[in-house]
Design an enzyme around this catalytic site. Structure first.
Site, PDB file in Angstrom:
ATOM      1  CD  GLU A 153      -3.211   0.653   0.475  1.00  0.00           C
ATOM      2  OE1 GLU A 153      -3.121  -0.176  -0.425  1.00  0.00           O
ATOM      3  OE2 GLU A 153      -4.261   1.250   0.748  1.00  0.00           O
ATOM      4  CE  LYS A 168      -1.383  -0.311  -3.644  1.00  0.00           C
ATOM      5  NZ  LYS A 168      -1.910  -1.629  -3.575  1.00  0.00           N
ATOM      6  CB  SER A 195      -6.879  -1.049   2.253  1.00  0.00           C
ATOM      7  OG  SER A 195      -6.081  -2.159   2.156  1.00  0.00           O
ATOM      8  CG  HIS A 199     -10.957  -3.245  -0.587  1.00  0.00           C
ATOM      9  ND1 HIS A 199     -11.592  -2.641   0.466  1.00  0.00           N
ATOM     10  CD2 HIS A 199      -9.842  -3.825  -0.071  1.00  0.00           C
ATOM     11  CE1 HIS A 199     -10.899  -2.854   1.571  1.00  0.00           C
ATOM     12  NE2 HIS A 199      -9.842  -3.560   1.268  1.00  0.00           N
ATOM     13  CG  ASN A 232      -6.536 -10.880   5.395  1.00  0.00           C
ATOM     14  OD1 ASN A 232      -6.606 -12.075   5.156  1.00  0.00           O
ATOM     15  ND2 ASN A 232      -5.559 -10.340   6.094  1.00  0.00           N
ATOM     16  CD  GLU A 241     -15.308  -1.481   0.455  1.00  0.00           C
ATOM     17  OE1 GLU A 241     -16.011  -1.005   1.335  1.00  0.00           O
ATOM     18  OE2 GLU A 241     -14.102  -1.171   0.315  1.00  0.00           O
ATOM     19  CG  ASN A 247     -10.843  -0.767   5.349  1.00  0.00           C
ATOM     20  OD1 ASN A 247     -11.301  -1.687   6.033  1.00  0.00           O
ATOM     21  ND2 ASN A 247      -9.920  -0.967   4.434  1.00  0.00           N
TER      22      ASN A 247
HETATM   23  P1  NAD Z   1       2.059  -7.886   1.280  1.00  0.00           P
HETATM   24  O1  NAD Z   1       3.121  -6.986   1.735  1.00  0.00           O
HETATM   25  O2  NAD Z   1       1.755  -9.098   2.059  1.00  0.00           O
HETATM   26  O3  NAD Z   1       2.368  -8.382  -0.219  1.00  0.00           O
HETATM   27  C1  NAD Z   1       2.785  -7.529  -1.251  1.00  0.00           C
HETATM   28  C2  NAD Z   1       3.616  -8.320  -2.243  1.00  0.00           C
HETATM   29  O4  NAD Z   1       3.845  -7.523  -3.376  1.00  0.00           O
HETATM   30  C3  NAD Z   1       4.994  -8.706  -1.695  1.00  0.00           C
HETATM   31  O5  NAD Z   1       5.164 -10.100  -1.829  1.00  0.00           O
HETATM   32  C4  NAD Z   1       5.955  -7.936  -2.582  1.00  0.00           C
HETATM   33  O6  NAD Z   1       7.153  -8.639  -2.828  1.00  0.00           O
HETATM   34  C5  NAD Z   1       5.145  -7.792  -3.845  1.00  0.00           C
HETATM   35  N1  NAD Z   1       5.565  -6.733  -4.742  1.00  0.00           N
HETATM   36  C6  NAD Z   1       6.126  -5.544  -4.458  1.00  0.00           C
HETATM   37  N2  NAD Z   1       6.339  -4.852  -5.593  1.00  0.00           N
HETATM   38  C7  NAD Z   1       5.914  -5.629  -6.621  1.00  0.00           C
HETATM   39  C8  NAD Z   1       5.879  -5.487  -8.040  1.00  0.00           C
HETATM   40  N3  NAD Z   1       6.307  -4.400  -8.633  1.00  0.00           N
HETATM   41  N4  NAD Z   1       5.378  -6.499  -8.778  1.00  0.00           N
HETATM   42  C9  NAD Z   1       4.927  -7.621  -8.198  1.00  0.00           C
HETATM   43  N5  NAD Z   1       4.947  -7.814  -6.861  1.00  0.00           N
HETATM   44  C10 NAD Z   1       5.440  -6.834  -6.090  1.00  0.00           C
HETATM   45  O7  NAD Z   1       0.766  -6.968   1.082  1.00  0.00           O
HETATM   46  P2  NAD Z   1      -0.762  -7.370   1.265  1.00  0.00           P
HETATM   47  O8  NAD Z   1      -1.131  -7.327   2.679  1.00  0.00           O
HETATM   48  O9  NAD Z   1      -1.042  -8.600   0.482  1.00  0.00           O
HETATM   49  O10 NAD Z   1      -1.486  -6.119   0.582  1.00  0.00           O
HETATM   50  C11 NAD Z   1      -1.512  -5.943  -0.797  1.00  0.00           C
HETATM   51  C12 NAD Z   1      -2.540  -4.900  -1.141  1.00  0.00           C
HETATM   52  O11 NAD Z   1      -3.808  -5.349  -0.697  1.00  0.00           O
HETATM   53  C13 NAD Z   1      -2.322  -3.553  -0.476  1.00  0.00           C
HETATM   54  O12 NAD Z   1      -2.724  -2.539  -1.352  1.00  0.00           O
HETATM   55  C14 NAD Z   1      -3.220  -3.619   0.752  1.00  0.00           C
HETATM   56  O13 NAD Z   1      -3.634  -2.358   1.183  1.00  0.00           O
HETATM   57  C15 NAD Z   1      -4.388  -4.391   0.187  1.00  0.00           C
HETATM   58  N6  NAD Z   1      -5.187  -5.104   1.175  1.00  0.00           N
HETATM   59  C16 NAD Z   1      -4.588  -5.738   2.223  1.00  0.00           C
HETATM   60  C17 NAD Z   1      -5.371  -6.404   3.147  1.00  0.00           C
HETATM   61  C18 NAD Z   1      -4.733  -7.140   4.308  1.00  0.00           C
HETATM   62  O14 NAD Z   1      -5.436  -7.474   5.258  1.00  0.00           O
HETATM   63  N7  NAD Z   1      -3.468  -7.434   4.242  1.00  0.00           N
HETATM   64  C19 NAD Z   1      -6.764  -6.422   3.013  1.00  0.00           C
HETATM   65  C20 NAD Z   1      -7.341  -5.779   1.917  1.00  0.00           C
HETATM   66  C21 NAD Z   1      -6.542  -5.124   0.999  1.00  0.00           C
END
Ligand code: NAD
Length: 731
Positions: A405, A410, A432, A453, A456, A465, A503
């Site tokens: 995030e 991004k 998120s 969206h 988890n 969403e 959220n």
């Molecule tokens: P995370 O840190 O667990 O995973 C992110 C992954 O992306 C990592 O493995 C990283 O190596 C990889 N990455 C980084 N740069 C990259 C690129 N250029 N190309 C491909 N892969 C790349 O993160 P997460 O918790 O899975 O969250 C991911 C997204 O989902 C975020 O935007 C977060 O806000 C959103 N989100 C998270 C949750 C949660 O509960 N964790 C819930 C809903 C939404």
């Protein structure tokens, strides 16, 4: 008599086929007029001298009867009406049960609620192993109980132990399970149903004992259910299961259990009267009205396409996910489990491997439940392509980014991605809280971009969403909505705004939790109070679950956004500087965790609590339960009303459903907005103003509440639904 819902077909050998085809689109639904027609028909059939056997069949594919008309139940306002409605229905089914010749329900598709009760009034039931064949009594999920004999006929047919889970959980079963528990007497392949009916006809007419013998319960079941102590044990266990699953928030399963318990050893007629009594109480209860309203909202979402032209909807056949982390890994599982080919790309092989592990973990649950074999899981896993480059992206219909995030990261990644995909590929972000329009601003084709969206844990949370940006095309929106439906999830379209919807409402609740902690409330107590309210976990547990680092960052983002302006007491930010407290993910948050299990409170975190107390001159005090509950809840529902003012979502019921599906907020309340109606807006306003005086602007009542003080209330759903407010309005 004019026949609308039924057709009779007689054969020369005395076999009669009664076909059902009610006027409701694809389903057969029982309503008062259908039951009246059936009543007249049964009277005629009872006189038919040459009738030897009756088969009740559906004239529509993949459905027997899907249940009673829920609109009729929704309209019930008095216990008397409820009672007379089911009593009349029961009389019709009694007539069916009393016919002088054998009756067989032929179940080839959905057979739920009133449909199953109709089948139970027949002497025999046969089914097909069509994948659509489902038998069940889902009434408790709508806050009522089976009122047409289900709680009485089912346990008498298959025994208490097999019947109770069906009645109390409302979950349907397939034909094979139905055969195992003797709910049906035989199953056939749908292609051979005609042959099956003929075979079964011969058995019923020439060797009925053979069929009835198969229904006999095992000796162990007979011994247990045949004596009062055994039955007491069964009822007690059932009650305990209900209480651990739903607490005391849902009266229907407990009432259904009582109906079975009180009626089971009495005459069927007496049992039926007991069932009607409990049904009529539940049918007018606010919980049932709330659950029915949510049910219809869910139906409405299923029908909504967001496109006037079906050709606009692009079939998503090949996908890719960027980021194999917590979210990317399990979203890949979701796609794979629904046979949508997926590429999982990350920047390192280690991360890709972790993504595959997340997939396997999600499959482990299905393995444990016996839904898949290990070989099937292996086969499916082979279909996910793990990689660290963009090979194959040109052929993808949709790419979803789930990278960290971070807006800058991004934006650059999306720009890079656009070089490797076809111009018509849909690009979605799982962010998120970041702005969709802001991200779209760097794309060459921003009309193909939107937010999707997922929540988890992806395998358990039903909500997604969908956030269109200003430039997202209608066809991209419609295609994303359809994909989410195909994945078995509920899509709710939300405006692009900080934190979107769920959220945004949740954050003030978590923020207030940090204030309560700083004032001296103990984490366990806060959590217990909210669990008792019906939340699946307490807010402190939730903070640990989200990760204290992530929560701290989000609170910070919210505190600088003009729209949300959420002041922070600094507790999470202070914890953020201490990298060893990340929450469940590293075993140390507000609680301690070992091997995934909570083992107690983390005393070390008190240091940060004391720091906040010191800086803000707070002397710890005892906070009453009522204050803790109100401060947490009222900030949440006040924010929900603000979201409605900003029209972040199309209707109140959609907001309520989204929040229930996204957070587990108790459905029995009808959702955060329905909760405010039942509480009374005047009462809510008074309480918020009291807290505003004590704690400041974070309790500032939303504009709707402030305006309503001087004007007629805008929201009158509670009254419209015939639900009495728990409190009287103060204005
Ligand atoms: P995370 O840190 O667990 O995973 C992110 C992954 O992306 C990592 O493995 C990283 O190596 C990889 N990455 C980084 N740069 C990259 C690129 N250029 N190309 C491909 N892969 C790349 O993160 P997460 O918790 O899975 O969250 C991911 C997204 O989902 C975020 O935007 C977060 O806000 C959103 N989100 C998270 C949750 C949660 O509960 N964790 C819930 C809903 C939404």
């Amino acid at each position: 008599m004019k026949r609308e819902a039924f057709t009779i077909q007689e054969e020369s050998n005395g076999t009669i086929h009664l076909w059902i085809h009610t006027s409701n689109e694809s389903m057969n639904v029982l309503n008062q007029s259908v039951l009246q027609e059936l009543d007249g028909l049964l009277q005629e059939l009872a006189q038919l001298r040459k009738a030897r056997i009756l088969f009740i069949r559906s004239g529509k594919p993949n459905v027997f009867v899907s249940g009673a008309n829920i609109r009729e139940i929704e309209k019930i306002q008095s216990q008397l009406t409820a009672k007379s409605l089911v009593t009349e229905g029961k009389k019709v089914f009694d007539k069916l049960a009393d016919l002088p010749f054998p009756t067989v329900a032929v179940i080839d598709g959905v057979c739920l609620g009133g449909g199953l009760e109709l089948a139970l009034a027949c002497r025999y039931r046969i089914a097909t192993d069509n994948l659509k064949t489902r038998l069940g009594l889902p009434e408790v999920q709508l806050g009522i109980l089976p009122g047409l004999g289900g709680t009485q006929r089912l346990p008498r047919l298959i025994g208490l132990q097999a019947a109770l889970p069906l009645i109390l959980s409302g979950n349907p079963i397939d034909a094979r399970k139905a055969l195992r528990i003797h709910l049906v007497d035989a199953i056939y392949h749908p292609e051979y149903l005609k042959w099956g009916i003929e075979t079964f006809r011969k058995q019923v007419l020439h060797a009925p004992q053979k069929i009835l013998r198969k229904r006999r319960q095992s000796m162990a079941a007979l011994l247990l259910e045949g004596n009062p102590l055994g039955r007491m044990l069964i009822y007690r266990t059932a009650k305990k299961t209900i209480l651990t699953k739903t607490g005391t928030h849902y009266p229907a399963p407990l009432a259904a259990l009582q109906a079975v318990r009180k009626g089971y050893r009495r005459s069927l007629q007496r049992g039926m009267a007991i069932e009607s009594r409990y049904f009529s109480r539940l049918a007018v209860s606010p919980v049932s009205k709330h659950l029915i309203r949510l049910f219809f909202t869910g139906q409405q979402i299923k029908k909504e396409t967001y496109s006037h032209n079906l050709a606009d909807v692009q079939k998503i056949q090949k996908t890719a996910i960027l980021g194999a982390g917590v979210m990317g890994g399990t979203i890949a599982w979701l796609f794979n489990n629904h046979s949508v080919p997926v590429i999982l790309k990350d920047i390192s092989w280690k991360a890709v491997a972790q993504g595959f592990q997340s997939c396997r973990r999600a499959y482990a649950y299905l393995l444990k439940k016996g839904k898949l074999t290990p070989a099937e899981v292996d086969m499916r896993m082979l279909r996910i392509s793990g990689q660290t480059n963009y090979t194959g992206f040109k052929r993808c219909d949709l790419v979803l980014e789930a990278i960290p995030e971070d807006l800058r990261l991004k934006k650059t990644t999306l720009q890079e991605l656009e070089l490797y995909v076809a111009p018509e590929t849909i690009i979605a972000s799982n962010t998120s809280a970041l702005s969709i329009d802001e991200m779209a601003s760097v794309l060459r084709y921003p009309n193909r971009f939107l937010g999707m969206h997922f929540f988890n844990p992806v395998n358990r949370m039903p909500l997604v969403e969908i956030i269109p940006g200003k430039q997202t095309s209608a066809s991209v929106l419609a295609s994303a909505v359809q994909l989410v439906k195909d994945l078995g999830k509920t899509p709710i379209v939300v405006k692009d705004s900080p934190g979107f919807l769920v959220n945004r409402i949740l954050l003030p609740y978590l923020n207030e939790t940090t204030y309560l902690l700083a004032e001296g409330a103990k984490a366990e107590r806060i959590d217990k109070i909210m669990r008792d309210f019906g939340m699946p976990m307490g807010p402190v547990e939730l903070l640990d679950e989200i990760g204290l680092d992530t929560a701290g960052k989000v609170v910070h983002v919210f505190s600088i956004q003009p729209k949300t302006q959420m002041e922070s007491n600094g507790l999470l930010e202070r914890i953020l500087t201490e990298k060893s407290f990340l929450g469940r993910k590293n075993g140390l948050g507000f609680y301690r965790y070992r091997k995934g299990k909570k083992t107690g409170f983390n005393e070390a975190i008190n240091l940060f609590v004391r720091e906040v107390q010191y800086h803000q001159h707070i002397s710890p005090r005892y906070l009453p339960d009522k204050e803790i509950r109100e401060r947490l809840l009222y900030r949440m529902v006040n924010e929900a009303m603000k979201c409605m003012e900003e029209q972040l979502v199309a209707s109140e019921t959609l907001l309520d459903l989204a929040f229930i599906y996204g957070t587990g907020f108790p459905a029995s309340t009808g959702g955060p907005l329905q909760y405010t109606h039942d509480l009374g807006h005047g009462n809510l306003l008074d309480a918020l103003q009291r807290y505003q005086q004590r704690f400041g602007e974070r309790f500032l009542p939303c504009q709707t509440l402030q305006h309503e003080r001087h004007a007629q209330p805008r929201y009158r759903h509670a009254e419209r639904d015939g639900i009495k407010s728990k409190h009287t309005h103060t204005h």
